[in-house]
Design an enzyme around this catalytic site. Structure first.
Site, PDB file in Angstrom:
ATOM      1  N   GLY A 180       0.809  -1.209   0.000  1.00  0.00           N
ATOM      2  CA  GLY A 180       0.000   0.000   0.000  1.00  0.00           C
ATOM      3  C   GLY A 180       0.845   1.263   0.000  1.00  0.00           C
ATOM      4  O   GLY A 180       2.075   1.227   0.089  1.00  0.00           O
ATOM      5  N   ARG A 211       2.777   4.357   1.182  1.00  0.00           N
ATOM      6  CA  ARG A 211       3.610   4.636   2.350  1.00  0.00           C
ATOM      7  C   ARG A 211       3.850   3.387   3.209  1.00  0.00           C
ATOM      8  O   ARG A 211       3.980   3.474   4.433  1.00  0.00           O
ATOM      9  CB  ARG A 211       2.994   5.739   3.213  1.00  0.00           C
ATOM     10  CG  ARG A 211       2.893   7.081   2.516  1.00  0.00           C
ATOM     11  CD  ARG A 211       4.268   7.713   2.394  1.00  0.00           C
ATOM     12  NE  ARG A 211       4.193   8.992   1.747  1.00  0.00           N
ATOM     13  CZ  ARG A 211       4.621   9.238   0.519  1.00  0.00           C
ATOM     14  NH1 ARG A 211       5.165   8.287  -0.205  1.00  0.00           N
ATOM     15  NH2 ARG A 211       4.518  10.438  -0.004  1.00  0.00           N
ATOM     16  N   SER A 264       9.544   1.547  -1.457  1.00  0.00           N
ATOM     17  CA  SER A 264      10.705   2.152  -2.118  1.00  0.00           C
ATOM     18  C   SER A 264      11.956   2.072  -1.261  1.00  0.00           C
ATOM     19  O   SER A 264      13.042   1.769  -1.761  1.00  0.00           O
ATOM     20  CB  SER A 264      10.419   3.603  -2.500  1.00  0.00           C
ATOM     21  OG  SER A 264       9.419   3.661  -3.493  1.00  0.00           O
ATOM     22  N   HIS A 301      12.095  11.566  -2.913  1.00  0.00           N
ATOM     23  CA  HIS A 301      12.712  10.292  -3.309  1.00  0.00           C
ATOM     24  C   HIS A 301      14.159  10.520  -3.769  1.00  0.00           C
ATOM     25  O   HIS A 301      15.049   9.740  -3.419  1.00  0.00           O
ATOM     26  CB  HIS A 301      11.912   9.621  -4.434  1.00  0.00           C
ATOM     27  CG  HIS A 301      10.801   8.760  -3.940  1.00  0.00           C
ATOM     28  ND1 HIS A 301      11.015   7.515  -3.409  1.00  0.00           N
ATOM     29  CD2 HIS A 301       9.462   8.956  -3.921  1.00  0.00           C
ATOM     30  CE1 HIS A 301       9.857   6.978  -3.069  1.00  0.00           C
ATOM     31  NE2 HIS A 301       8.902   7.830  -3.369  1.00  0.00           N
ATOM     32  N   ALA A 320      13.215   5.652 -13.171  1.00  0.00           N
ATOM     33  CA  ALA A 320      12.057   6.425 -12.719  1.00  0.00           C
ATOM     34  C   ALA A 320      11.019   6.495 -13.833  1.00  0.00           C
ATOM     35  O   ALA A 320      11.331   6.898 -14.950  1.00  0.00           O
ATOM     36  CB  ALA A 320      12.491   7.833 -12.327  1.00  0.00           C
ATOM     37  N   THR A 321       9.787   6.114 -13.508  1.00  0.00           N
ATOM     38  CA  THR A 321       8.726   6.094 -14.524  1.00  0.00           C
ATOM     39  C   THR A 321       7.725   7.232 -14.362  1.00  0.00           C
ATOM     40  O   THR A 321       6.745   7.303 -15.095  1.00  0.00           O
ATOM     41  CB  THR A 321       7.963   4.755 -14.459  1.00  0.00           C
ATOM     42  OG1 THR A 321       7.378   4.617 -13.156  1.00  0.00           O
ATOM     43  CG2 THR A 321       8.880   3.585 -14.754  1.00  0.00           C
TER      44      THR A 321
END
Length: 175
Positions: free
Chosen positions: A10, A12, A16, A50, A34-35
């Site tokens: 989910g 948070r 990552s 990030h 990165a997308t």
């Protein structure tokens, strides 16, 4: 063929940061694929956060759709994230789920046909609130089907729950 670790969960949930630590433990020079497409100021701030979390050893490649066009042979790659990549494909294909799923599967198959160590981040949208409009429901379906497709190709699959990785496929070798 890529060695794939798929990390889903989910919003948070720690996806990552878990993927980043695994990639950094696997390579002194990982690649961040990165997308994201920057749609607004709030999202721009998320991207900056990030970026600040990654050290200088990271090489960043920005690619909204054609992830397979980059030569990543022999590299350790963190793809972040499938949800944003699918958003770009879905938007490009006028919110057509069937066409978008076919495009995504074809691109994924080309992408993983490279010898690389790949850490893939995605979201589990179907575990939250039922989407209120048709386009959001279609996208949640697309996300779920593509997550299943990627999980089948993965060597390892982790579900992140409140910052805790729960391994649901494969054997971890603590890299």
């Amino acid at each position: 063929m890529a060695q794939i670790t798929f990390i889903t969960g989910g919003q948070r949930s720690g996806k990552s940061s878990f993927a980043q630590k695994r990639a950094e433990n696997s390579s002194d020079a990982p690649v961040y694929l990165a997308t994201a497409r920057i749609w607004d100021e709030d999202f721009h701030k998320r991207v900056k956060r990030h970026q600040s979390d990654r050290g200088e050893q990271w090489q960043t490649i920005e690619e909204e759709i054609e992830i397979s066009k980059h030569d990543l042979v022999g590299k350790t790659v963190m793809l972040d994230c499938i949800t944003l990549w699918l958003t770009n494909i879905f938007y490009q294909n006028n919110n057509d789920v069937d066409v978008s799923l076919e495009v995504a599967k074809q691109e994924w198959d080309k992408f993983i046909n490279q010898d690389m160590k790949l850490f893939v981040v995605s979201n589990e949208l179907g575990m939250g609130v039922h989407p209120e409009n048709e386009i959001a429901r279609k996208f949640a379906d697309l996300q779920g089907w593509m997550n299943q497709y990627i999980a089948k190709t993965a060597n390892e699959v982790f579900l992140m729950v409140s910052g805790i990785p729960v391994q649901i496929k494969g054997i971890s070798n603590d890299d």
